[in-house]
Write a protein that holds these residues in place. Structure first.
Motif, short mmCIF file in Angstrom:
data_model
loop_
_atom_site.label_atom_id
_atom_site.label_comp_id
_atom_site.label_asym_id
_atom_site.label_seq_id
_atom_site.Cartn_x
_atom_site.Cartn_y
_atom_site.Cartn_z
N ALA A 193 17.39 99.16 28.84
CA ALA A 193 16.21 99.01 29.67
C ALA A 193 15.04 98.63 28.77
CB ALA A 193 15.89 100.30 30.42
N THR A 194 14.36 97.54 29.11
CA THR A 194 13.19 97.10 28.35
C THR A 194 12.01 97.05 29.30
OG1 THR A 194 14.59 95.72 26.93
CG2 THR A 194 12.23 95.28 26.89
N TRP A 195 11.07 97.98 29.10
CA TRP A 195 9.87 98.01 29.94
C TRP A 195 8.91 96.95 29.45
CZ3 TRP A 195 5.30 101.88 29.69
CH2 TRP A 195 4.45 101.68 30.79
N ILE A 196 8.64 95.96 30.29
CA ILE A 196 7.78 94.84 29.92
C ILE A 196 6.34 95.13 30.29
CG2 ILE A 196 7.34 92.39 30.36
CD1 ILE A 196 10.40 92.10 30.73
N GLY A 197 6.11 95.91 31.32
CA GLY A 197 4.77 96.29 31.72
C GLY A 197 4.67 96.45 33.22
N HIS A 198 3.82 97.40 33.65
CA HIS A 198 3.64 97.71 35.07
C HIS A 198 5.02 97.99 35.70
CE1 HIS A 198 1.12 98.24 38.48
NE2 HIS A 198 1.66 97.27 39.18
N ALA A 199 5.44 97.24 36.69
CA ALA A 199 6.73 97.49 37.33
C ALA A 199 7.81 96.52 36.86
CB ALA A 199 6.59 97.41 38.85
N THR A 200 7.55 95.79 35.81
CA THR A 200 8.50 94.79 35.31
C THR A 200 9.38 95.41 34.23
OG1 THR A 200 6.85 93.07 35.72
CG2 THR A 200 8.75 92.49 34.36
N VAL A 201 10.67 95.48 34.53
CA VAL A 201 11.65 96.04 33.60
C VAL A 201 12.85 95.09 33.54
CG1 VAL A 201 13.14 98.01 33.05
CG2 VAL A 201 10.93 98.39 34.20
N LEU A 202 13.30 94.80 32.32
CA LEU A 202 14.54 94.07 32.14
C LEU A 202 15.67 95.09 31.98
CD1 LEU A 202 16.25 91.50 31.58
CD2 LEU A 202 15.68 91.82 29.14
N ASP A 259 5.60 98.17 21.51
CA ASP A 259 6.74 97.79 20.67
C ASP A 259 7.15 96.36 20.97
OD1 ASP A 259 6.96 100.19 19.33
OD2 ASP A 259 8.38 101.04 20.75
N SER A 260 7.69 95.70 19.96
CA SER A 260 8.25 94.36 20.15
C SER A 260 9.76 94.48 20.21
CB SER A 260 7.85 93.44 18.99
OG SER A 260 6.45 93.25 18.97
N PRO A 261 10.38 94.05 21.29
CA PRO A 261 11.83 94.20 21.43
C PRO A 261 12.58 93.26 20.49
CG PRO A 261 10.96 92.95 23.27
CD PRO A 261 9.77 93.42 22.49
N ASP A 262 13.82 93.59 20.24
CA ASP A 262 14.71 92.75 19.43
C ASP A 262 15.23 91.63 20.32
OD1 ASP A 262 16.76 91.61 17.94
OD2 ASP A 262 17.37 93.51 17.05
N LEU A 263 14.58 90.49 20.27
CA LEU A 263 14.91 89.39 21.18
C LEU A 263 16.31 88.87 20.96
CD1 LEU A 263 11.52 87.43 21.09
CD2 LEU A 263 12.28 89.14 22.75
N ARG A 264 16.74 88.80 19.71
CA ARG A 264 18.10 88.31 19.43
C ARG A 264 19.13 89.26 20.01
NH1 ARG A 264 19.68 86.54 13.40
NH2 ARG A 264 18.14 84.95 13.99
N TRP A 265 18.91 90.55 19.86
CA TRP A 265 19.86 91.52 20.41
C TRP A 265 19.91 91.41 21.93
CZ3 TRP A 265 20.08 95.54 23.81
CH2 TRP A 265 21.20 96.38 23.73
N LEU A 266 18.75 91.30 22.58
CA LEU A 266 18.72 91.18 24.04
C LEU A 266 19.47 89.93 24.50
CD1 LEU A 266 15.02 92.18 24.88
CD2 LEU A 266 17.08 93.52 25.32
N ALA A 267 19.30 88.83 23.76
CA ALA A 267 19.94 87.57 24.15
C ALA A 267 21.45 87.64 24.01
CB ALA A 267 19.39 86.43 23.31
N GLN A 268 21.93 88.41 23.04
CA GLN A 268 23.36 88.48 22.77
C GLN A 268 24.07 89.61 23.50
OE1 GLN A 268 23.48 88.76 18.48
NE2 GLN A 268 23.09 86.57 18.18
N ASN A 269 23.30 90.56 24.01
CA ASN A 269 23.90 91.76 24.60
C ASN A 269 24.65 91.43 25.89
OD1 ASN A 269 24.50 94.46 25.21
ND2 ASN A 269 22.60 94.68 26.38
N ARG A 270 25.92 91.77 25.92
CA ARG A 270 26.72 91.60 27.13
C ARG A 270 27.48 92.87 27.52
NH1 ARG A 270 23.88 88.01 27.20
NH2 ARG A 270 24.24 85.78 27.52
N SER A 271 27.28 93.94 26.74
CA SER A 271 28.09 95.13 27.01
C SER A 271 27.27 96.42 27.07
CB SER A 271 29.19 95.27 25.96
OG SER A 271 28.64 95.34 24.65
N ALA A 272 26.25 96.55 26.24
CA ALA A 272 25.48 97.79 26.22
C ALA A 272 24.52 97.84 27.40
CB ALA A 272 24.70 97.91 24.91
N THR A 273 24.30 99.06 27.93
CA THR A 273 23.31 99.26 28.97
C THR A 273 21.95 99.44 28.31
OG1 THR A 273 24.92 100.30 30.44
CG2 THR A 273 22.60 100.74 30.88
#
Length: 213
Positions: A27-36, A11-25
């Motif tokens: 988790a974005t799995w980027i791969g292997h052990a890398t999670v935002l 999946d391709s994450p919503d980059l604009r939403w991630l950049a603007q998010n300051r309140s919602a919890t």
């Protein structure tokens, strides 16, 4: 093994939403052990590896099989990077150096004992080094290094010379809704899980490895 032309869906994450998010919890799995992880307004990145290989060299070693869904440049500003241990598939020098140079200033790098000197050699100085059960507080979060069953090494001669661990991350008193997550890094099944649960009886999300053994 899958055929060479096998394409794992990503999946391709919503980059604009991630950049603007300051309140919602989130988790974005980027791969292997890398999670935002976005928790209480803080962006936390676990064991960042964005390179094509988990190796001391760029031309040889275990190669990425699945494309990453976003690049370092596409990440929102990362506030904290947690490192679990120094194996090449968890501590990737080009990735941490790029994060250190991100626009808006470097993140705070949290590492187990013995890795602060390695980070300094890589040109990274905004580093806190922790022993098991120690913690660091940043505005919005508490980050605790906890014991797990693993080991460390980057060469044939430095086995066990630096510490390893998992991370328990919890919101502080400012959070409207308390939240906690456990990032294990790498671990086998051990009594450490019981010890962690005694100190942190409530965990909302667990990021656990699946070992190839």
């Amino acid at each position: 093994p899958p055929a060479n032309n096998y394409q794992f869906p990503v999946d391709s994450p919503d980059l604009r939403w991630l950049a603007q998010n300051r309140s919602a919890t989130s988790a974005t799995w980027i791969g292997h052990a890398t999670v935002l992880m976005q928790v209480n307004g803080v962006n936390v990145l676990t064991d960042p590896i964005f390179s094509e290989r988990a190796s001391p060299v760029s031309f040889y070693g275990p190669k990425r099989k699945v494309r990453i869904p976003l690049t370092i440049a596409q990440l929102p500003h990362v506030d904290v990077v947690v490192i679990s241990h120094n194996h090449y598939d968890h501590l990737d020098k080009p990735s941490v150096q790029q994060l250190n140079a991100q626009a808006g200033g470097p993140p705070l790098f949290l590492v187990p004992l013995g890795l602060k000197a390695w980070m300094a050699d890589a040109g990274i100085t905004n580093v806190r080094e922790l022993d098991w059960w120690q913690h660091v507080s940043v505005p919005g979060l508490e980050l605790h290094l906890v014991p797990v069953q693993h080991w460390s090494a980057r060469t044939l001669t430095d086995r066990f010379e630096t510490l390893w661990g998992g991370w328990m991350v919890r919101t502080d008193a400012t959070a409207a809704k308390p939240f906690s997550f456990f990032f294990a890094g790498d671990t086998g099944y051990s009594a450490d899980f019981t010890d962690i649960a005694k100190r942190f009886p409530t965990t909302d999300l667990a990021l656990l490895p699946i070992g190839a053994y």
